[in-house]
Motif scaffolding. Structure first.
Motif, mmCIF file in Angstrom:
data_model
loop_
_atom_site.group_PDB
_atom_site.id
_atom_site.type_symbol
_atom_site.label_atom_id
_atom_site.label_comp_id
_atom_site.label_asym_id
_atom_site.label_seq_id
_atom_site.Cartn_x
_atom_site.Cartn_y
_atom_site.Cartn_z
ATOM 1 N N ARG A 33 43.128 12.481 1.758
ATOM 2 C CA ARG A 33 43.678 12.003 2.941
ATOM 3 C C ARG A 33 42.624 12.418 4.183
ATOM 4 N NH1 ARG A 33 48.916 10.150 4.497
ATOM 5 N NH2 ARG A 33 49.404 10.429 6.726
ATOM 6 N N ARG A 37 41.639 9.332 6.632
ATOM 7 C CA ARG A 37 42.178 9.374 8.117
ATOM 8 C C ARG A 37 41.005 9.904 9.290
ATOM 9 N NH1 ARG A 37 47.058 6.573 8.837
ATOM 10 N NH2 ARG A 37 48.367 7.096 6.980
ATOM 11 N N ASP A 151 45.359 6.932 -2.833
ATOM 12 C CA ASP A 151 45.508 6.407 -1.322
ATOM 13 C C ASP A 151 45.611 4.687 -1.280
ATOM 14 O OD1 ASP A 151 42.945 6.063 -2.210
ATOM 15 O OD2 ASP A 151 41.715 6.861 -0.365
ATOM 16 N N ALA A 204 52.004 9.043 -1.565
ATOM 17 C CA ALA A 204 51.428 9.584 -0.381
ATOM 18 C C ALA A 204 51.739 11.232 -0.423
ATOM 19 C CB ALA A 204 52.147 8.941 0.847
ATOM 20 N N GLU A 207 49.379 12.578 -2.778
ATOM 21 C CA GLU A 207 48.026 12.677 -2.244
ATOM 22 C C GLU A 207 48.008 13.949 -1.066
ATOM 23 O OE1 GLU A 207 44.776 10.214 0.473
ATOM 24 O OE2 GLU A 207 47.044 9.799 0.738
ATOM 25 N N VAL A 208 48.974 14.077 -0.311
ATOM 26 C CA VAL A 208 48.921 15.023 0.830
ATOM 27 C C VAL A 208 49.195 16.509 0.186
ATOM 28 C CG1 VAL A 208 51.253 15.118 1.419
ATOM 29 C CG2 VAL A 208 49.393 15.630 3.124
ATOM 30 N N GLY A 221 49.619 15.449 8.552
ATOM 31 C CA GLY A 221 49.592 14.555 7.649
ATOM 32 C C GLY A 221 51.063 14.596 6.736
#
Length: 280
Positions: A33, A37, A151, A204, A207-208, A221
């Protein structure tokens, strides 16, 4: 160059964080991320006590910044329009066509935000494991197929969900439908879209959080992902309450359907506002 990766953090089939040795004995850390990002990775030279961030080149940072702004603003507007449609439906200040128009306009913005999010993943700078810690900018692409990346899969499923929502939003303009037709043409795509939103949100979170569900109050995030997932849950509640009973032709609970849509839509708008701050 050619140094082996020191450690890969795996969440199911997905890699969310990589750590590898640098030639000087230090380490470089790539996080999915953070790279896509903000266009950066973390580097700690052997002789340094503090970690510093290495950014991608100006081309990548400009891309990420613009796509992030487009996606964030689209979700803010889309959520506001959905909330307005739900308010009109709940308080009876307009007819069914007005509600359908507001929802459809909101759906267009959601699809725009979903595709911009996917483009941000496709065109994000990529890491180079081994050698000097750095990110590499690739040529611009409008499409890619990378289902092994968490992602990419998360944003692709999100975009697919917005397209499925478009089906029931278009069908909602139809009049004179039977209860069975309403459930088949409007309710079923609505539920499928909600399932896709929930799946995208789960990916998501994976991922984070790197596969471990945890609260990260100091991570912007994490807040974006959490608020979006709350919105997806509320949309699913709304969809379930909006089922039309064939025997009576009435919804399971119109109040719950409207209020869950309104609050869920505001969650997406709030997440969009937060996303404006998550840029290079």
């Amino acid at each position: 160059m050619g140094q082996p990766e020191q450690h890969a953090e795996i969440a199911g089939p997905f890699t969310t964080r990589l750590t590898w040795h640098l030639p000087d004995g230090g380490t470089a850390v790539w996080e999915s991320r953070l790279a896509r990002r903000r266009g950066m990775l973390s580097v700690r030279p052997l002789s340094a006590a503090a970690t510093r961030h290495i950014r991608a080149d100006a081309v990548s940072l400009t891309r990420l910044r613009r796509l992030n702004a487009i996606a964030a603003i689209a979700f803010v507007i889309g959520g506001a329009l959905f909330a307005a449609g739900a308010a009109v439906a709940q308080f009876g200040s307009g007819d069914a066509t007005e509600c359908a128009s507001l929802y459809f306009a909101g759906g267009l913005f959601f699809s725009t935000g979903g595709y911009a999010s996917l483009l941000q993943v496709i065109n994000a700078p990529r890491h180079v494991a081994g050698g000097e810690g750095r990110l590499v900018t690739r040529h611009w692409r409008w499409w890619s197929y990378e289902p092994t990346r968490v992602d990419w899969l998360s944003t692709f499923v999100l975009f697919a969900g917005t397209l499925v929502f478009a089906v029931d939003l278009l069908d909602s303009f139809l009049q004179g439908l039977t209860a069975q037709q309403v459930n088949r043409l409007i309710w079923t795509p609505d539920v499928i879209g909600c399932v896709l939103f929930l799946l995208s949100g789960h990916l998501a979170v994976v991922e984070v959080c790197h596969g471990r569900l945890r609260v990260q109050p100091h991570n912007l995030g994490w807040w974006i992902v959490a608020v979006n997932q709350l919105g997806s849950v509320l949309f699913m509640v709304s969809a379930l309450a909006a089922y039309t009973r064939p025997a009576t032709g009435s919804l399971v609970n119109a109040d719950i359907a409207n209020w869950a849509t309104l609050t869920g839509a505001l969650c997406f708008s709030l997440a969009g506002i937060l996303q404006l701050g998550e840029h290079p």
